[in-house]
Scaffold this motif. Structure first.
Motif, PDB file in Angstrom:
ATOM      1  N   LEU A 267      -3.236 -33.269  65.640  1.00  0.00           N
ATOM      2  CA  LEU A 267      -3.225 -34.454  64.906  1.00  0.00           C
ATOM      3  C   LEU A 267      -3.262 -34.403  63.406  1.00  0.00           C
ATOM      4  CD1 LEU A 267      -6.451 -35.887  66.867  1.00  0.00           C
ATOM      5  CD2 LEU A 267      -4.163 -36.057  67.439  1.00  0.00           C
ATOM      6  N   SER A 268      -2.701 -33.311  62.929  1.00  0.00           N
ATOM      7  CA  SER A 268      -2.773 -32.743  61.607  1.00  0.00           C
ATOM      8  C   SER A 268      -1.589 -33.461  60.942  1.00  0.00           C
ATOM      9  CB  SER A 268      -2.660 -31.529  61.158  1.00  0.00           C
ATOM     10  OG  SER A 268      -2.308 -31.191  59.849  1.00  0.00           O
ATOM     11  N   GLY A 269      -1.869 -34.385  59.809  1.00  0.00           N
ATOM     12  CA  GLY A 269      -0.591 -35.032  59.293  1.00  0.00           C
ATOM     13  C   GLY A 269      -0.540 -36.442  59.907  1.00  0.00           C
ATOM     14  N   LYS A 270      -1.257 -36.853  61.001  1.00  0.00           N
ATOM     15  CA  LYS A 270      -0.973 -37.983  61.716  1.00  0.00           C
ATOM     16  C   LYS A 270      -1.684 -39.018  61.365  1.00  0.00           C
ATOM     17  CE  LYS A 270       2.105 -35.831  64.662  1.00  0.00           C
ATOM     18  NZ  LYS A 270       1.684 -34.443  64.031  1.00  0.00           N
ATOM     19  N   GLY A 271      -1.358 -40.247  61.424  1.00  0.00           N
ATOM     20  CA  GLY A 271      -2.283 -41.464  61.169  1.00  0.00           C
ATOM     21  C   GLY A 271      -3.368 -41.840  62.094  1.00  0.00           C
ATOM     22  N   PRO A 272      -4.786 -42.046  61.844  1.00  0.00           N
ATOM     23  CA  PRO A 272      -5.826 -41.886  62.826  1.00  0.00           C
ATOM     24  C   PRO A 272      -5.400 -43.235  63.907  1.00  0.00           C
ATOM     25  CG  PRO A 272      -6.784 -42.562  60.608  1.00  0.00           C
ATOM     26  CD  PRO A 272      -5.419 -41.892  60.414  1.00  0.00           C
ATOM     27  N   THR A 273      -4.823 -44.426  63.038  1.00  0.00           N
ATOM     28  CA  THR A 273      -4.685 -45.507  64.031  1.00  0.00           C
ATOM     29  C   THR A 273      -3.639 -45.438  64.970  1.00  0.00           C
ATOM     30  OG1 THR A 273      -3.553 -46.492  62.115  1.00  0.00           O
ATOM     31  CG2 THR A 273      -5.854 -47.156  62.277  1.00  0.00           C
ATOM     32  N   GLY A 274      -2.660 -44.632  64.596  1.00  0.00           N
ATOM     33  CA  GLY A 274      -1.530 -44.457  65.537  1.00  0.00           C
ATOM     34  C   GLY A 274      -1.922 -43.616  66.525  1.00  0.00           C
ATOM     35  N   ILE A 275      -2.954 -42.415  66.298  1.00  0.00           N
ATOM     36  CA  ILE A 275      -3.237 -41.553  67.270  1.00  0.00           C
ATOM     37  C   ILE A 275      -4.119 -42.558  68.369  1.00  0.00           C
ATOM     38  CG2 ILE A 275      -4.697 -39.722  67.822  1.00  0.00           C
ATOM     39  CD1 ILE A 275      -2.025 -39.183  66.918  1.00  0.00           C
ATOM     40  N   ALA A 276      -5.167 -43.247  67.818  1.00  0.00           N
ATOM     41  CA  ALA A 276      -5.950 -44.057  68.767  1.00  0.00           C
ATOM     42  C   ALA A 276      -5.293 -44.991  69.693  1.00  0.00           C
ATOM     43  CB  ALA A 276      -6.977 -44.872  67.835  1.00  0.00           C
ATOM     44  N   ALA A 277      -4.154 -45.861  68.795  1.00  0.00           N
ATOM     45  CA  ALA A 277      -3.429 -46.760  69.803  1.00  0.00           C
ATOM     46  C   ALA A 277      -2.703 -45.958  70.990  1.00  0.00           C
ATOM     47  CB  ALA A 277      -2.362 -47.462  68.843  1.00  0.00           C
ATOM     48  N   SER A 278      -2.049 -44.914  70.629  1.00  0.00           N
ATOM     49  CA  SER A 278      -1.138 -44.152  71.433  1.00  0.00           C
ATOM     50  C   SER A 278      -2.057 -43.512  72.701  1.00  0.00           C
ATOM     51  CB  SER A 278      -0.393 -43.044  71.037  1.00  0.00           C
ATOM     52  OG  SER A 278      -0.958 -41.819  70.496  1.00  0.00           O
ATOM     53  N   VAL A 302      -0.110 -51.224  63.700  1.00  0.00           N
ATOM     54  CA  VAL A 302       0.835 -50.106  63.788  1.00  0.00           C
ATOM     55  C   VAL A 302       2.068 -50.736  64.384  1.00  0.00           C
ATOM     56  CG1 VAL A 302      -0.781 -48.220  63.628  1.00  0.00           C
ATOM     57  CG2 VAL A 302       0.040 -48.772  65.746  1.00  0.00           C
ATOM     58  N   THR A 303       3.092 -49.934  64.160  1.00  0.00           N
ATOM     59  CA  THR A 303       4.404 -50.249  64.747  1.00  0.00           C
ATOM     60  C   THR A 303       4.547 -49.786  66.069  1.00  0.00           C
ATOM     61  OG1 THR A 303       5.607 -48.495  63.998  1.00  0.00           O
ATOM     62  CG2 THR A 303       5.406 -50.563  62.476  1.00  0.00           C
ATOM     63  N   LYS A 304       5.149 -50.426  67.002  1.00  0.00           N
ATOM     64  CA  LYS A 304       5.609 -50.041  68.465  1.00  0.00           C
ATOM     65  C   LYS A 304       6.349 -48.626  68.276  1.00  0.00           C
ATOM     66  CE  LYS A 304       7.812 -53.592  69.699  1.00  0.00           C
ATOM     67  NZ  LYS A 304       8.842 -54.504  70.305  1.00  0.00           N
ATOM     68  N   VAL A 305       7.078 -48.365  67.380  1.00  0.00           N
ATOM     69  CA  VAL A 305       7.830 -47.081  67.199  1.00  0.00           C
ATOM     70  C   VAL A 305       6.659 -45.987  66.976  1.00  0.00           C
ATOM     71  CG1 VAL A 305       9.308 -45.703  65.593  1.00  0.00           C
ATOM     72  CG2 VAL A 305      10.037 -48.053  66.217  1.00  0.00           C
ATOM     73  N   THR A 306       5.905 -46.199  66.141  1.00  0.00           N
ATOM     74  CA  THR A 306       4.634 -45.352  65.892  1.00  0.00           C
ATOM     75  C   THR A 306       3.955 -44.942  67.370  1.00  0.00           C
ATOM     76  OG1 THR A 306       4.256 -45.940  63.429  1.00  0.00           O
ATOM     77  CG2 THR A 306       2.577 -44.876  64.489  1.00  0.00           C
ATOM     78  N   ILE A 307       3.619 -46.062  67.805  1.00  0.00           N
ATOM     79  CA  ILE A 307       2.974 -45.754  69.104  1.00  0.00           C
ATOM     80  C   ILE A 307       3.883 -44.837  70.183  1.00  0.00           C
ATOM     81  CG2 ILE A 307       2.146 -46.649  71.329  1.00  0.00           C
ATOM     82  CD1 ILE A 307       0.957 -49.024  69.564  1.00  0.00           C
ATOM     83  N   ARG A 308       5.113 -45.217  70.298  1.00  0.00           N
ATOM     84  CA  ARG A 308       6.098 -44.518  70.981  1.00  0.00           C
ATOM     85  C   ARG A 308       6.117 -43.068  70.540  1.00  0.00           C
ATOM     86  NH1 ARG A 308       9.129 -48.613  71.454  1.00  0.00           N
ATOM     87  NH2 ARG A 308      10.445 -48.185  69.836  1.00  0.00           N
ATOM     88  N   ASN A 309       6.354 -42.682  69.471  1.00  0.00           N
ATOM     89  CA  ASN A 309       6.377 -41.685  68.843  1.00  0.00           C
ATOM     90  C   ASN A 309       4.963 -40.538  69.042  1.00  0.00           C
ATOM     91  OD1 ASN A 309       9.009 -41.913  67.976  1.00  0.00           O
ATOM     92  ND2 ASN A 309       8.378 -42.260  65.901  1.00  0.00           N
ATOM     93  N   ARG A 310       3.788 -40.971  68.749  1.00  0.00           N
ATOM     94  CA  ARG A 310       2.684 -40.220  69.003  1.00  0.00           C
ATOM     95  C   ARG A 310       2.308 -40.239  70.654  1.00  0.00           C
ATOM     96  NH1 ARG A 310       2.903 -40.740  64.210  1.00  0.00           N
ATOM     97  NH2 ARG A 310       4.417 -39.279  64.767  1.00  0.00           N
ATOM     98  N   TYR A 311       2.870 -41.167  71.370  1.00  0.00           N
ATOM     99  CA  TYR A 311       2.786 -40.922  72.926  1.00  0.00           C
ATOM    100  C   TYR A 311       3.528 -40.040  73.336  1.00  0.00           C
ATOM    101  CZ  TYR A 311       4.356 -42.301  77.615  1.00  0.00           C
ATOM    102  OH  TYR A 311       4.958 -42.134  78.714  1.00  0.00           O
TER     103      TYR A 311
END
Length: 322
Positions: A267-278, A302-311
């Motif tokens: 999770l290092s360097g990743k936004g907490p909201t993007g991680i939570a959403a994914s 967050v954007t759909k792209v962020t969720i898709r990448n974290r997912y």
């Protein structure tokens, strides 16, 4: 009925006026006509001669706390409203009500309204003495407005107001907008009290951009040496799941996914909201309560792209088979 009270008991109590206890018209013992005596220890209204207990359920008007010296008694006194940092004068000044009514609820005569208007105007001016107080008046009003829109608790508002006051004392306001420092103070108090709110949410209710709020927040937190907690993706899970109408099962599953990701240090360097959403997206699929990426993105800001990448990262590195 009780027997005659002793001299010692009489000394402990006190004689009461005729208006106490609902005996305005009687004022004396209904049996023998003698004076009534209030025993504060037993909460009884007693006749001093025949000992008749006239009333036995008086409410104690005294405080429920104890004080052992004068200073402690003054500190525990409840006279007046409590002090608050959310008002520029800390709530200690007098306010003249805007209603044209007296203390009995009667309307004030028209010939006195002009005088009351002038008193109210001068009182309002007297409450703000200099530019610092004018600054606080505007800034604390902005804090209260933003807090109300975000449904933040009272203790968080007090903390935000205290942080802003410290920034004023350290002369950190100069060269920066009042709204920007107010929004940054509110975000800092959210971080300090572990209330999950993002910069995007603060920016939505303020008139300042997310970029400026973040820059001001970093500046005042460094200058004031604020001891702020690290934002964890787990903090956002309950609120996001509640807004998406997801079950407790999905919530717990999402928290487990984040816990595994933390153990593997991905999770290092990743936004907490993007991680939570994914994590919520993965958990909703596994629990059969699937939500689209668009729905989750709107709630998490967050954007759909962020969720898709974290997912993709979480599924690959945690070995999740969907």
């Amino acid at each position: 009925m009780t027997g005659n009270i002793s001299k010692e008991e009489r000394i402990k109590g006190e004689f009461i006026p005729e208006s106490i206890g609902g005996y305005e018209k009687i004022g004396k013992c209904p049996e023998c006509g003698s004076k009534l005596y209030l025993d504060s220890e037993r909460a009884e209204l007693i006749c001093e001669e025949c000992g008749l207990v006239v009333e036995d359920s008086f409410i104690d008007p005294g405080p429920e706390w104890r004080a052992f010296d004068e200073k402690e008694r003054e500190n525990k006194s409840r006279v007046g409203s409590p002090m608050t940092y959310t008002l520029h004068d800390k709530g200690l000044s007098t306010m003249i009500d805007t209603k044209n009514k007296d203390s009995y609820g009667s309307k004030i005569p028209s010939n006195k309204k002009t005088k009351l208007y002038r008193l109210r105007k001068w009182q309002k001016r007297a409450r703000v003495k200099d530019s610092t107080e004018r600054n606080l008046l505007f800034a604390l009003g902005e804090l209260d407005r933003m807090s109300s829109q975000l449904n933040l608790p009272k203790n968080l508002r007090e903390t935000a107001a205290l942080i802003y006051r410290k920034a004023v004392d350290e002369n950190l306001i100069q060269g920066r907008s009042i709204e920007g420092v107010s929004a940054a103070s509110l975000y800092a108090s959210c971080r300090k009290l572990d209330v999950p709110r993002t910069l995007e949410e603060i920016a939505e209710v303020s008139r300042i951009s997310k970029k400026e709020i973040g820059r001001t927040f970093r500046f005042i937190s460094r200058k004031l040496n604020l001891d702020l907690n690290i934002v964890s993706p787990r903090d956002f899970i309950p609120r996001f799941c509640s807004k998406l109408n997801l079950s407790e099962k999905v919530k717990e599953k999402a928290k487990k996914i984040i816990h595994k990701a933390e153990e593997k240090n991905i999770l290092s360097g990743k936004g907490p909201t993007g991680i939570a959403a994914s994590s919520i997206y993965i958990a909703s699929i596994e629990c059969g309560e699937k939500k689209t990426q668009k729905e989750i993105a709107e709630i998490a800001s967050v954007t759909k792209v962020t969720i898709r990448n974290r997912y993709k990262e979480l599924v690959k590195k945690l070995g999740i088979n969907l």
